[in-house]
Design an enzyme around this catalytic site. Structure first.
Site, PDB file in Angstrom:
ATOM      1  N   LYS A 179      -1.081 -44.037  13.822  1.00  0.00           N
ATOM      2  CA  LYS A 179      -0.627 -42.873  13.037  1.00  0.00           C
ATOM      3  C   LYS A 179      -1.832 -41.961  12.814  1.00  0.00           C
ATOM      4  CE  LYS A 179      -0.658 -41.560   8.919  1.00  0.00           C
ATOM      5  NZ  LYS A 179      -0.996 -40.140   9.145  1.00  0.00           N
ATOM      6  N   PRO A 180      -1.940 -40.902  13.632  1.00  0.00           N
ATOM      7  CA  PRO A 180      -3.076 -39.988  13.437  1.00  0.00           C
ATOM      8  C   PRO A 180      -2.849 -39.096  12.224  1.00  0.00           C
ATOM      9  CG  PRO A 180      -1.663 -39.196  15.215  1.00  0.00           C
ATOM     10  CD  PRO A 180      -1.067 -40.495  14.753  1.00  0.00           C
ATOM     11  N   SER A 234     -10.097 -41.961   3.046  1.00  0.00           N
ATOM     12  CA  SER A 234     -10.697 -41.957   1.707  1.00  0.00           C
ATOM     13  C   SER A 234     -10.537 -43.304   1.010  1.00  0.00           C
ATOM     14  CB  SER A 234     -10.040 -40.877   0.852  1.00  0.00           C
ATOM     15  OG  SER A 234      -8.719 -41.278   0.534  1.00  0.00           O
ATOM     16  N   GLU A 255     -12.389 -48.503   6.509  1.00  0.00           N
ATOM     17  CA  GLU A 255     -13.628 -47.740   6.634  1.00  0.00           C
ATOM     18  C   GLU A 255     -13.429 -46.524   5.741  1.00  0.00           C
ATOM     19  OE1 GLU A 255     -15.916 -45.114   7.340  1.00  0.00           O
ATOM     20  OE2 GLU A 255     -15.371 -44.950   9.460  1.00  0.00           O
ATOM     21  N   LEU A 256     -14.050 -46.567   4.545  1.00  0.00           N
ATOM     22  CA  LEU A 256     -13.688 -45.627   3.480  1.00  0.00           C
ATOM     23  C   LEU A 256     -14.820 -44.638   3.184  1.00  0.00           C
ATOM     24  CD1 LEU A 256     -11.849 -48.313   1.298  1.00  0.00           C
ATOM     25  CD2 LEU A 256     -10.907 -46.866   3.095  1.00  0.00           C
ATOM     26  N   CYS A 289     -18.074 -39.568   7.150  1.00  0.00           N
ATOM     27  CA  CYS A 289     -18.267 -40.548   6.061  1.00  0.00           C
ATOM     28  C   CYS A 289     -19.731 -40.949   5.926  1.00  0.00           C
ATOM     29  CB  CYS A 289     -17.463 -41.807   6.335  1.00  0.00           C
ATOM     30  SG  CYS A 289     -15.752 -41.473   6.567  1.00  0.00           S
ATOM     31  N   GLU A 386     -18.094 -37.608  -3.128  1.00  0.00           N
ATOM     32  CA  GLU A 386     -18.339 -37.464  -1.693  1.00  0.00           C
ATOM     33  C   GLU A 386     -18.124 -35.990  -1.338  1.00  0.00           C
ATOM     34  OE1 GLU A 386     -15.687 -39.611   0.959  1.00  0.00           O
ATOM     35  OE2 GLU A 386     -17.277 -39.711   2.459  1.00  0.00           O
TER      36      GLU A 386
HETATM   37  C1  SIN Z   1     -16.576 -41.319  10.104  1.00  0.00           C
HETATM   38  O1  SIN Z   1     -16.962 -40.324   9.546  1.00  0.00           O
HETATM   39  O2  SIN Z   1     -15.562 -41.921   9.699  1.00  0.00           O
HETATM   40  C2  SIN Z   1     -17.240 -41.908  11.310  1.00  0.00           C
HETATM   41  C3  SIN Z   1     -18.491 -41.272  11.680  1.00  0.00           C
HETATM   42  C4  SIN Z   1     -19.226 -41.983  12.788  1.00  0.00           C
HETATM   43  O3  SIN Z   1     -18.702 -42.831  13.505  1.00  0.00           O
HETATM   44  O4  SIN Z   1     -20.392 -41.671  12.929  1.00  0.00           O
END
Ligand code: SIN
Length: 483
Positions: A179-180, A234, A255-256, A289, A386
């Site tokens: 799901k993009p 998020s 991965e938040l 992130c 963030e």
């Molecule tokens: C991300 O922002 O979720 C990934 C960034 C990256 O892989 O460097």
């Protein structure tokens, strides 16, 4: 430019078929540069999501029982195709996401590197034999795919965050429902086209486009056929998904968000540190992130560092991602621009100095200028939230213990960076930072070969590297008795 339209699909991909929503519902995909319409894709809901999950379940039987070599060969084909059509894919990525073309091309190559890496890892999912606890039995382990996986992916890396999930899943023998993000479904659908060209069997990869993320997310997290959710996005949404997954005890990879510190010690090479900030702060207009969020600079070099950084930042060209020389593209939408403006206002009110940028030109759409704020402190939102945009906040410090305490003073723990030439400090600070990743004298840490992931509220699990495939495997222990 070759014909990118060949990869611009306006249908979702379920069970090897390109499909529409049953009542013809669609939503528009817009270019963040000028909000113009690029395409219209199906707005799928719960029913189509169930169909995709069932298709993935049926496909799982054959896919998991194929040899690792077979899966590896198909992934290798997918990798080659992604490189062959990198220009077309990058163009679509820039149109829907906004990042400059050179960065988009970099993302396509980065995304391809996960497919190549996991095509190789497919053949290395070894089990082990364990010294027995009784003479008449033997103990061993095998690794098996977890089953049907849902990958929920973000808009900031519309290609690479998908390949970083689906490549290890497929290599392990899992099938997937992707799901993009609502704003960037086109790069995902382009992966579907490549998968078809590579001969990946029907139902192994399914792609749900939707503007109803809550409804689709609820189905993905509650349907018992789904055995694992891998999410990038998020912390707020990650927590909701984790709660929803609890009922059927799904495995999760999360991965938040992050709040990356970037520390410049007094013994650092200042020019290298400036390069490091540019690389880690302004990548994707600050929308990653792992982007630097707080820049701590030792008192004794604060002025020199600020001067050199300002000189570089002032040179950055802001513009349409498809134009040559653009370094900073548009932000994803207007609310992102408003959020950054609010951060600057809050910081200014509380005593920060706007050294570069700061204000936005309303005529220019979703743009925010590269900005440097001086004399930032822990009371300001820009220190605690963030940023996800092109604001570089500078904070003074004088002692190592003090800066480590400030750097760790956040619920997040994804990426961190520091610059120093003292080898004892390099070890000390690397170990003291409460983060999943530490860049020492570099602002670029993302690579396929290293484990990407966070601690604390920044996530669970690792992507990429030899660890990435483990997230899609279960360990089965077999005890052979009566010998
Ligand atoms: C991300 O922002 O979720 C990934 C960034 C990256 O892989 O460097």
């Amino acid at each position: 430019m070759r014909d990118y339209k060949r990869f611009l699909k306006e249908k979702a991909y379920i069970n090897g078929e390109w499909v529409l929503e049953s009542n013809g519902a669609t939503f528009e995909v817009r270019n963040p540069f000028d909000n113009s319409k690029i395409a219209e894709v199906p707005d799928l809901g719960r029913e189509e999501t169930k169909e995709a999950i069932s298709a993935a379940q049926v496909a799982l039987e054959d896919w998991k029982n194929e040899t690792a070599e077979y899966r590896a060969k198909l992934l290798k084909k997918l990798f080659n195709l992604q490189l062959e059509f990198a220009d077309e894919l990058a163009y679509i990525l820039t149109l829907e996401q906004g990042k400059p073309l050179t960065e988009a091309l970099g993302e396509i190559k980065y995304g391809a590197s996960f497919i190549e890496w996991f095509s190789e890892e497919a053949r290395r999912t070894y089990g082990e034999t364990i010294p027995t606890n009784a003479k008449n039995r033997r103990i061993l382990t095998i690794k098996q795919p977890v089953g049907v996986v849902a990958a929920i992916t973000p808009w900031n890396f519309p290609n690479a965050m998908i390949t970083r999930k689906i490549a290890p899943a497929l290599a392990a023998g899992c099938t997937v429902v992707v799901k993009p993000a609502e704003s960037t479904p086109l790069s995902a659908l382009a992966i579907g086209i490549l998968a078809e060209m590579a001969g990946i069997p029907k139902g192994v990869i399914n792609i749900i486009t939707t503007n109803r993320p809550i409804e689709v997310g609820q189905e993905l997290t509650s349907n018992p056929i789904i055995k694992k959710i891998s999410f990038t996005g998020s912390t707020h949404v990650g927590k909701i998904l984790m709660k929803q997954c609890a009922n059927s005890v799904k495995k999760v990879s999360m991965e938040l968000g992050g709040n990356a510190p970037f520390i410049v010690f007094d013994d650092a090479d200042i020019n290298t540190a400036v390069e490091g900030v540019i690389a880690s702060k302004f990548r994707n207009s600050g929308q990653t992130c792992v982007c630097t969020n707080r820049i701590f600079v030792h008192d004794s070099i604060y002025d020199e560092f600020t001067y050199k950084l300002s000189k570089e930042v002032t040179k950055m060209k802001v513009g349409n991602g498809v134009e040559k020389d653009t370094v900073i593209g548009p932000l994803i939408n207007e609310s992102a621009v408003n959020f950054l403006s609010d951060l600057v206002e809050d910081a200014s009110t509380k005593g920060a100095e706007v050294i570069v940028g700061g204000s936005l030109d309303k005529e220019k759409g979703n743009f925010f200028p590269p900005t440097i704020l001086g004399n930032v402190n822990e009371e300001m939102d820009v220190f605690n939230k963030e940023i996800f945009g092109s604001i570089a906040p500078l904070i003074r410090f004088s002692k190592e213990e003090e800066v480590i305490a400030m750097a760790n003073n956040t619920p997040y723990g994804l990426a961190s960076y520091f610059f120093s030439k003292d080898y004892a400090r390099i070890w000390r600070v690397s170990e003291a930072l409460d983060y999943g990743m530490v860049g020492v004298n570099t602002g670029k840490i993302s690579t396929t070969v290293a484990p990407f992931g966070g601690v604390k509220e920044s996530g669970i699990g690792r992507e990429g590297s030899k660890y990435g495939i483990e997230e899609y495997l279960e360990i089965k222990y077999i005890c052979v008795g009566g010998l």
